[in-house]
Design an enzyme around this catalytic site. Structure first.
Site, PDB file in Angstrom:
ATOM      1  N   GLU A 273       0.836  -1.207   0.000  1.00 25.18           N
ATOM      2  CA  GLU A 273       0.000   0.000   0.000  1.00 25.18           C
ATOM      3  C   GLU A 273       0.870   1.257   0.000  1.00 25.18           C
ATOM      4  O   GLU A 273       0.816   2.059   0.940  1.00 25.18           O
ATOM      5  CB  GLU A 273      -0.907   0.004   1.237  1.00 25.18           C
ATOM      6  CG  GLU A 273      -1.811  -1.197   1.370  1.00 25.18           C
ATOM      7  CD  GLU A 273      -2.528  -1.255   2.725  1.00 25.18           C
ATOM      8  OE1 GLU A 273      -2.255  -0.407   3.611  1.00 25.18           O
ATOM      9  OE2 GLU A 273      -3.351  -2.160   2.903  1.00 25.18           O
ATOM     10  N   ARG A 312       2.658  19.938   7.187  1.00 25.38           N
ATOM     11  CA  ARG A 312       3.687  19.011   7.678  1.00 25.38           C
ATOM     12  C   ARG A 312       4.779  19.679   8.541  1.00 25.38           C
ATOM     13  O   ARG A 312       5.127  19.135   9.576  1.00 25.38           O
ATOM     14  CB  ARG A 312       4.320  18.232   6.514  1.00 25.38           C
ATOM     15  CG  ARG A 312       3.301  17.404   5.720  1.00 25.38           C
ATOM     16  CD  ARG A 312       3.922  16.415   4.767  1.00 25.38           C
ATOM     17  NE  ARG A 312       4.497  15.306   5.491  1.00 25.38           N
ATOM     18  CZ  ARG A 312       5.762  15.150   5.740  1.00 25.38           C
ATOM     19  NH1 ARG A 312       6.640  16.017   5.279  1.00 25.38           N
ATOM     20  NH2 ARG A 312       6.194  14.138   6.439  1.00 25.38           N
ATOM     21  N   TYR A 316       4.632  18.021  12.154  1.00 32.47           N
ATOM     22  CA  TYR A 316       5.660  17.003  12.444  1.00 32.47           C
ATOM     23  C   TYR A 316       7.063  17.610  12.467  1.00 32.47           C
ATOM     24  O   TYR A 316       8.041  16.866  12.397  1.00 32.47           O
ATOM     25  CB  TYR A 316       5.675  15.923  11.356  1.00 32.47           C
ATOM     26  CG  TYR A 316       4.343  15.403  10.906  1.00 32.47           C
ATOM     27  CD1 TYR A 316       3.597  14.559  11.721  1.00 32.47           C
ATOM     28  CD2 TYR A 316       3.837  15.724   9.643  1.00 32.47           C
ATOM     29  CE1 TYR A 316       2.381  14.056  11.287  1.00 32.47           C
ATOM     30  CE2 TYR A 316       2.627  15.227   9.208  1.00 32.47           C
ATOM     31  CZ  TYR A 316       1.903  14.404  10.029  1.00 32.47           C
ATOM     32  OH  TYR A 316       0.710  13.908   9.598  1.00 32.47           O
ATOM     33  N   CYS A 342      -2.395  33.181  11.580  1.00 30.84           N
ATOM     34  CA  CYS A 342      -2.164  33.726  12.910  1.00 30.84           C
ATOM     35  C   CYS A 342      -1.822  32.629  13.914  1.00 30.84           C
ATOM     36  O   CYS A 342      -2.578  32.338  14.841  1.00 30.84           O
ATOM     37  CB  CYS A 342      -3.396  34.497  13.355  1.00 30.84           C
ATOM     38  SG  CYS A 342      -3.848  35.709  12.120  1.00 30.84           S
TER      39      CYS A 342
HETATM   40  N1  LLP Z   1      -1.645   1.936   4.483  1.00 26.77           N
HETATM   41  C1  LLP Z   1      -2.177   2.390   5.620  1.00 26.77           C
HETATM   42  C2  LLP Z   1      -3.109   1.538   6.359  1.00 26.77           C
HETATM   43  C3  LLP Z   1      -1.849   3.669   6.096  1.00 26.77           C
HETATM   44  O1  LLP Z   1      -2.388   4.108   7.231  1.00 26.77           O
HETATM   45  C4  LLP Z   1      -0.937   4.476   5.360  1.00 26.77           C
HETATM   46  C5  LLP Z   1      -0.568   5.817   5.824  1.00 26.77           C
HETATM   47  C6  LLP Z   1      -0.417   3.955   4.162  1.00 26.77           C
HETATM   48  C7  LLP Z   1      -0.786   2.687   3.755  1.00 26.77           C
HETATM   49  C8  LLP Z   1       0.519   4.731   3.279  1.00 26.77           C
HETATM   50  O2  LLP Z   1       1.711   5.012   3.914  1.00 26.77           O
HETATM   51  P1  LLP Z   1       2.912   5.701   3.102  1.00 26.77           P
HETATM   52  O3  LLP Z   1       3.393   4.704   2.070  1.00 26.77           O
HETATM   53  O4  LLP Z   1       2.408   6.922   2.488  1.00 26.77           O
HETATM   54  O5  LLP Z   1       3.928   5.955   4.153  1.00 26.77           O
HETATM   55  N2  LLP Z   1       0.401  12.622   7.258  1.00 26.77           N
HETATM   56  C9  LLP Z   1       1.645  11.937   7.540  1.00 26.77           C
HETATM   57  C10 LLP Z   1       1.633  10.509   7.079  1.00 26.77           C
HETATM   58  C11 LLP Z   1       0.492   9.693   7.625  1.00 26.77           C
HETATM   59  C12 LLP Z   1       0.456   8.290   7.095  1.00 26.77           C
HETATM   60  C13 LLP Z   1      -0.829   7.632   7.423  1.00 26.77           C
HETATM   61  N3  LLP Z   1      -0.986   6.315   6.923  1.00 26.77           N
HETATM   62  C14 LLP Z   1       2.778  12.749   6.948  1.00 26.77           C
HETATM   63  O6  LLP Z   1       2.526  13.798   6.357  1.00 26.77           O
HETATM   64  O7  LLP Z   1       3.945  12.379   7.091  1.00 26.77           O
END
Ligand code: LLP
Length: 418
Positions: A273, A312, A316, A342
């Site tokens: 995923e 971001r 974070y 603000c």
């Molecule tokens: N599968 C599931 C069940 C997930 O919860 C996520 C991401 C992914 C796949 C995809 O993960 P990736 O390959 O993109 O790392 N907003 C945060 C990241 C949150 C990720 C949430 N879940 C950021 O800006 O770093």
């Protein structure tokens, strides 16, 4: 690897000058490179070519339907977490048999919609959710295909807000309850256990957490098949990190090889995923310098994008590289790049060495293709930025800029307050 480069001192996305886009749609604006997305997807897909696999792009990373559609053309499925993402995936033409549905808080309505749609698999995150899934499937006369999302208690060594596979996390089902839950589910004719699943976190820059998680899943898989379960899918989630600054994430091929080595004798279709690794470095947020100012301690560049556009850094403390849209030979200075909102957390960079910028010039905030626009908001009543997709020498407005009228259109004043 991406296709944002300077040509004759000017930043281009593929063959289109960024300034050309700005001229037409203004700033702030998200610009994505189709060629970069395609390249990332193909590299990822080819890395897994030696085993039976299915790539379900994680729609949450960038859920514009044009982007999903582009990935669908390349054979991608979708990992979704809501009815909204399901509808987006369907609108983009994704085959329901390539959709997996994760998330700790699926509502009964969302479960029903996904069952009616005949998606590939529910990644179930609690025992109670499994019961509800069984009840709804029974009412609809369907058999719900599912995997349990296992919490493998693996530390992905990433930012705590994006770690999801630790014991203390809200995600998944603790390992020790999993076998019992599958056994109970087997007694329910409306539940169809077809896989096991884990997702341990995001922006992971080493291989070992993935291998650890796979090892745990494999143990569960073997125990279940020993008990007579006929499983088909092993879903390892997403999470592969990218370079924002000087991280050294594994290459997709290295990541895939480690997974293939550990998983090849399972007779499973491995589901991946990926989100960030596909779109993260394929997008930028372009913003205009409104003002510069300084006090005795600091110099500020105030831009027209804010934390509502890209949260971001505020959320974070994430690093995003920032470059001028027109290459400059001027002296460098140490500045804070801040937005108009603000809040003191409304910044894109602190104490960053950048060429001296003037009002009216443009900056590109790099690596903004994942978790950028999708996490944007209307805070301070700011209309959200448009999204542009560049493909070769052409660009498409794939989401127009919101207007203030768009925002107000959803609200009403009750007569008594008029
Ligand atoms: N599968 C599931 C069940 C997930 O919860 C996520 C991401 C992914 C796949 C995809 O993960 P990736 O390959 O993109 O790392 N907003 C945060 C990241 C949150 C990720 C949430 N879940 C950021 O800006 O770093």
């Amino acid at each position: 690897m991406h296709y944002f480069e300077y040509k004759n001192g000017e930043l281009y996305c593929e063959e289109v000058p960024v300034k050309k886009i700005i001229k037409e749609v203004g700033t702030p604006v998200y610009i994505y490179s189709a060629k970069t997305i395609k390249r990332h997807f193909k590299v990822f897909r080819e890395s897994f070519s030696k085993i039976d696999h299915l790539i379900c792009y994680s729609v949450k990373a960038n859920s514009n339907i044009a982007i999903i559609s582009l990935l669908r053309q390349l054979g991608s499925g979708a990992d979704i977490v809501s009815a909204g993402e399901l509808k987006r995936a369907l609108k983009a033409g994704i085959d329901p048999k390539k959709i997996v549905f994760s998330g700790v808080g699926k509502t009964p309505e969302e479960i029903e919609l996904a069952l009616q749609t005949d998606i590939l698999m529910f990644n179930v995150e609690s025992i109670e959710e499994l019961e509800i899934l069984g009840e709804i499937a029974k009412r609809l006369g369907k058999r719900a295909p599912f995997a349990l999302r296992v919490n493998p208690d693996v530390d992905p060594q990433t930012h705590p807000y994006i770690s999801t596979g630790l014991k203390k996390s809200k995600f998944g089902i603790p390992e020790e309850f999993v076998i019992e839950a599958y056994k109970n589910a087997k007694k329910n004719p409306y539940l169809n256990p077809i896989g096991v699943d884990a997702h341990i976190g995001s922006q992971i820059t080493s291989i070992s957490p993935f291998v650890d998680a796979l090892f745990r899943l494999k143990k569960i898989w073997e125990e279940l098949t020993g008990l007579g379960f006929e499983l088909k899918y092993l879903d390892l989630g997403g999470g592969l990190g990218i370079v924002y600054e000087n991280e050294e994430p594994p290459l997709p091929q290295e990541y895939a090889d480690a997974i293939i080595k550990e998983g090849k004798d399972l007779k499973a279709t491995i589901i991946l995923e990926p989100g960030r690794v596909i779109v993260g470095n394929a997008g930028i947020l372009v913003t205009k310098v409104l003002y510069t100012k300084e006090n005795i301690l600091k110099k500020f560049v105030i831009v027209d994008a804010g934390m509502n556009d890209l949260i971001r850094p505020a959320f974070y403390q994430a690093y995003h590289k920032i470059v001028p849209v027109e290459e400059k030979n001027t002296e460098y200075e140490v500045i804070d790049v801040v937005g108009p909102i603000c809040e003191s957390s409304d910044f894109f960079a602190k104490k960053r060495k950048l060429p001296k910028m003037k009002s009216g010039e443009y900056l590109a905030i790099m690596s903004a293709g994942a978790y950028g626009f999708v996490m944007s908001s209307n805070y301070n009543s700011r209309p959200r930025a448009p999204e542009i997709l560049v493909d070769g020498d052409t660009y498409y407005v794939i989401r127009r800029r919101e207007t203030i009228e768009d925002l107000l259109a959803l609200e009403t004043i009750p007569a008594k307050y008029l």
